[in-house]
Design a protein around this motif. Structure first.
Motif, PDB file in Angstrom:
ATOM      1  N   GLY A 156      36.544  -3.514  16.247  1.00  0.00           N
ATOM      2  CA  GLY A 156      37.256  -3.087  17.447  1.00  0.00           C
ATOM      3  C   GLY A 156      38.749  -2.972  17.208  1.00  0.00           C
ATOM      4  N   LEU A 157      39.375  -2.061  17.926  1.00  0.00           N
ATOM      5  CA  LEU A 157      40.821  -1.851  17.827  1.00  0.00           C
ATOM      6  C   LEU A 157      41.369  -1.656  19.237  1.00  0.00           C
ATOM      7  N   THR A 158      42.409  -2.419  19.557  1.00  0.00           N
ATOM      8  CA  THR A 158      43.071  -2.315  20.859  1.00  0.00           C
ATOM      9  C   THR A 158      44.541  -1.998  20.634  1.00  0.00           C
ATOM     10  N   GLN A 159      45.052  -1.007  21.367  1.00  0.00           N
ATOM     11  CA  GLN A 159      46.439  -0.565  21.212  1.00  0.00           C
ATOM     12  C   GLN A 159      47.071  -0.427  22.591  1.00  0.00           C
ATOM     13  N   VAL A 160      48.216  -1.074  22.767  1.00  0.00           N
ATOM     14  CA  VAL A 160      48.984  -0.921  24.001  1.00  0.00           C
ATOM     15  C   VAL A 160      49.740   0.403  23.918  1.00  0.00           C
ATOM     16  N   MET A 161      49.463   1.320  24.834  1.00  0.00           N
ATOM     17  CA  MET A 161      50.091   2.632  24.821  1.00  0.00           C
ATOM     18  C   MET A 161      51.371   2.656  25.644  1.00  0.00           C
ATOM     19  N   SER A 162      51.333   2.004  26.789  1.00  0.00           N
ATOM     20  CA  SER A 162      52.499   1.938  27.660  1.00  0.00           C
ATOM     21  C   SER A 162      52.308   0.773  28.621  1.00  0.00           C
ATOM     22  N   GLU A 163      53.167   0.647  29.590  1.00  0.00           N
ATOM     23  CA  GLU A 163      53.052  -0.445  30.548  1.00  0.00           C
ATOM     24  C   GLU A 163      51.793  -0.304  31.405  1.00  0.00           C
ATOM     25  N   ARG A 164      51.264   0.893  31.508  1.00  0.00           N
ATOM     26  CA  ARG A 164      50.127   1.130  32.396  1.00  0.00           C
ATOM     27  C   ARG A 164      48.885   1.634  31.668  1.00  0.00           C
ATOM     28  N   SER A 165      48.922   1.754  30.369  1.00  0.00           N
ATOM     29  CA  SER A 165      47.777   2.309  29.642  1.00  0.00           C
ATOM     30  C   SER A 165      47.465   1.447  28.424  1.00  0.00           C
ATOM     31  N   LEU A 166      46.159   1.401  28.114  1.00  0.00           N
ATOM     32  CA  LEU A 166      45.655   0.607  27.001  1.00  0.00           C
ATOM     33  C   LEU A 166      44.503   1.361  26.357  1.00  0.00           C
ATOM     34  N   LEU A 167      44.553   1.494  25.036  1.00  0.00           N
ATOM     35  CA  LEU A 167      43.497   2.166  24.287  1.00  0.00           C
ATOM     36  C   LEU A 167      42.614   1.108  23.637  1.00  0.00           C
ATOM     37  N   ASP A 168      41.318   1.169  23.901  1.00  0.00           N
ATOM     38  CA  ASP A 168      40.371   0.183  23.378  1.00  0.00           C
ATOM     39  C   ASP A 168      39.213   0.925  22.721  1.00  0.00           C
ATOM     40  N   LEU A 169      39.056   0.782  21.402  1.00  0.00           N
ATOM     41  CA  LEU A 169      37.999   1.426  20.638  1.00  0.00           C
ATOM     42  C   LEU A 169      37.125   0.356  19.997  1.00  0.00           C
ATOM     43  N   GLY A 170      35.826   0.582  19.976  1.00  0.00           N
ATOM     44  CA  GLY A 170      34.931  -0.401  19.386  1.00  0.00           C
ATOM     45  C   GLY A 170      33.614   0.207  18.954  1.00  0.00           C
ATOM     46  N   VAL A 171      33.037  -0.362  17.911  1.00  0.00           N
ATOM     47  CA  VAL A 171      31.738   0.086  17.422  1.00  0.00           C
ATOM     48  C   VAL A 171      30.955  -1.152  16.988  1.00  0.00           C
ATOM     49  N   SER A 172      29.652  -1.147  17.262  1.00  0.00           N
ATOM     50  CA  SER A 172      28.782  -2.261  16.904  1.00  0.00           C
ATOM     51  C   SER A 172      27.489  -1.708  16.339  1.00  0.00           C
ATOM     52  N   VAL A 173      27.029  -2.280  15.234  1.00  0.00           N
ATOM     53  CA  VAL A 173      25.796  -1.852  14.577  1.00  0.00           C
ATOM     54  C   VAL A 173      24.898  -3.073  14.411  1.00  0.00           C
ATOM     55  N   SER A 174      23.631  -2.938  14.799  1.00  0.00           N
ATOM     56  CA  SER A 174      22.681  -4.039  14.649  1.00  0.00           C
ATOM     57  C   SER A 174      21.388  -3.523  14.027  1.00  0.00           C
ATOM     58  N   ARG A 175      20.712  -4.387  13.303  1.00  0.00           N
ATOM     59  CA  ARG A 175      19.467  -4.033  12.630  1.00  0.00           C
ATOM     60  C   ARG A 175      18.503  -5.211  12.736  1.00  0.00           C
ATOM     61  N   SER A 176      17.268  -4.919  13.134  1.00  0.00           N
ATOM     62  CA  SER A 176      16.239  -5.951  13.287  1.00  0.00           C
ATOM     63  C   SER A 176      14.997  -5.538  12.514  1.00  0.00           C
ATOM     64  N   THR A 177      14.423  -6.473  11.783  1.00  0.00           N
ATOM     65  CA  THR A 177      13.208  -6.205  11.016  1.00  0.00           C
ATOM     66  C   THR A 177      12.249  -7.371  11.193  1.00  0.00           C
ATOM     67  N   GLY A 178      10.972  -7.121  10.893  1.00  0.00           N
ATOM     68  CA  GLY A 178       9.959  -8.164  10.974  1.00  0.00           C
ATOM     69  C   GLY A 178       9.148  -8.080  12.246  1.00  0.00           C
ATOM     70  N   LEU A 179       8.639  -9.204  12.707  1.00  0.00           N
ATOM     71  CA  LEU A 179       7.806  -9.281  13.907  1.00  0.00           C
ATOM     72  C   LEU A 179       8.710  -9.289  15.126  1.00  0.00           C
ATOM     73  N   LEU A 180       8.914  -8.118  15.744  1.00  0.00           N
ATOM     74  CA  LEU A 180       9.840  -7.976  16.862  1.00  0.00           C
ATOM     75  C   LEU A 180       9.144  -8.095  18.213  1.00  0.00           C
ATOM     76  N   GLU A 181       7.850  -7.908  18.262  1.00  0.00           N
ATOM     77  CA  GLU A 181       7.140  -7.951  19.538  1.00  0.00           C
ATOM     78  C   GLU A 181       6.925  -9.381  19.997  1.00  0.00           C
TER      79      GLU A 181
END
Length: 313
Positions: free
Chosen positions: A281-306
Motif C-alpha cells: 500500500g502507498l498513501t500520499q498527502v496531496m493537499s490539505e483536503r485530498s489524500l491518495l491511497d493505493l493498495g493491492v493484496s494477493v492471496s493464495r489458498s491450496t489444499g482442503l478448502l471445503e
C-alpha cells in the motif's frame, strides 16, 4: 521517607451476552444511548479521570461472551468464549502483545438447508398415551421432492391431498461438545518513521489445528507526507474431521486433497490447507483536503478448502 507505590496495571473486564433470538427486538439507538450514559457516569467517579490521563500504555482485558441459536425445536447451538488480552511496553520502542482464548461449543449443527417438504430431518412418529411424539434426528440429504408447474415444493397431507410448502429448514446432524483453544503472541516496534509488527498464533481443537504468522511494516518519508505499507502472512492447517455416520452416504468424498481413515465405525476425513497473503500500500498527502491511497493484496489458498461437515441439497 517511603516512596509511593507504582500505579497498578489497568484491567478492563467486559461481559458480553449475545443471543440471536433477540436480534429482531434489539434497538441499536437505545443501546448506544445507554452505553454513552454509562460511560459518562463512570467518568464522574472520583479519581477516575486523573487515572485515565496518567495511566501507562500497558493494558489487560478479559471478555466473556455467549452465543445461542435455535435452529429447530429442541436443536440449539451454544458457544461460550473466554478471551484474555494483554499489552505491555518493553521499552520506548518495543511492545509485547499476548492473547489467550477458549471457545466451548455444544448442540446440534446444520449440515445443509432444504425445503421442509423434503423431510430432511427424518422425523419418526410414535403414538403415546398423550398423543403423537415426533422424534429422531437422522439426517437425509438426498431423496425425492415433488414440485408443481412453478417449481415450488409440494407437500402431502395425511389424506393424500397436496399443497405448496415454501418453507425451508436446516437439516441437522449431531455434534458432540468441543473446545477450541488459541494462543496469540505479537511484537510491535515503533520508531520515528517506521513501524513493524510480527504476530504468531496457534489454534487447536479436536478436529482442526492451525498455525499462523504475519508481518506488517509501515514507513513514513517525504516529511511524513508519504507512507509505504508492506505485509505478508502464512497459515498452515491440519484437518481431522470425524464424519457423522448418518451423513456419510451423502457426502462427496472424492476430493484429491483429503484422505479417509477408517477405525471401526469411526470415519475421519484428513487433509491440509495452506494460505499465503501479500499486500502493498502507498498513501500520499496531496493537499490539505485530498489524500491518495493505493493498495493491492494477493492471496493464495491450496489444499482442503471445503467444509468437511457441509453438504449440498
Amino acid at each position: 521517607m517511603k516512596q509511593a507505590p507504582p500505579p497498578a496495571l489497568p484491567v478492563v473486564v467486559a461481559v458480553v451476552v449475545t443471543d440471536t433470538r433477540t436480534l429482531t427486538d434489539s434497538r441499536p439507538c437505545e443501546s448506544s444511548a445507554a452505553l454513552r450514559a454509562l460511560t459518562a457516569a463512570a467518568l464522574l467517579l472520583p479519581g477516575l479521570q486523573p487515572a485515565l490521563a496518567q495511566q501507562s500504555n500497558d493494558a489487560t482485558s478479559v471478555q466473556v461472551s455467549r452465543f445461542s441459536q435455535d435452529y429447530t425445536a429442541g436443536n440449539t447451538l451454544q458457544a461460550w468464549t473466554l478471551d484474555f488480552r494483554s499489552s505491555h511496553a518493553l521499552d520506548d520502542r518495543y511492545r509485547l502483545n499476548v492473547g489467550l482464548s477458549q471457545d466451548s461449543w455444544s448442540g446440534a449443527t446444520p449440515v445443509t438447508v432444504a425445503p421442509t417438504a423434503f423431510g430432511g430431518n427424518h422425523p419418526v412418529l410414535r403414538n403415546v398415551a398423550g398423543g403423537t411424539v415426533i422424534s429422531g434426528a437422522s439426517p437425509v440429504v438426498n431423496g425425492k421432492l415433488w414440485l408443481d408447474q412453478l417449481l415450488q415444493p409440494v407437500a402431502t397431507n395425511a389424506d393424500g391431498s397436496t399443497y405448496v410448502d415454501n418453507r425451508r429448514e436446516f437439516i441437522m446432524s449431531s455434534a458432540s461438545p468441543e473446545v477450541r483453544q488459541q494462543v496469540d503472541v505479537g511484537v510491535d516496534f515503533n520508531d520515528q518513521n517506521k513501524h513493524h509488527t510480527l504476530n504468531l498464533s496457534h489454534s487447536s481443537e479436536p478436529d482442526f489445528r492451525s498455525l499462523h504468522a504475519d508481518w506488517h511494516s509501515r514507513f513514513d518519508f517525504n516529511k511524513q507526507q508519504s507512507t509505504l505499507a508492506l505485509g505478508a502472512g502464512l497459515t498452515h492447517s491440519d484437518i481431522h474431521a470425524t464424519l457423522d455416520h448418518n451423513l456419510l452416504p451423502y457426502l462427496a468424498l472424492n476430493n484429491q486433497d483429503a484422505t479417509l481413515v477408517r477405525n471401526g465405525s469411526d470415519v475421519r476425513r484428513q487433509g491440509r490447507r495452506n494460505e499465503q497473503m501479500l499486500e502493498l500500500g502507498l498513501t500520499q498527502v496531496m493537499s490539505e483536503r485530498s489524500l491518495l491511497d493505493l493498495g493491492v493484496s494477493v492471496s493464495r489458498s491450496t489444499g482442503l478448502l471445503e467444509n468437511p461437515y457441509k453438504a449440498m441439497t
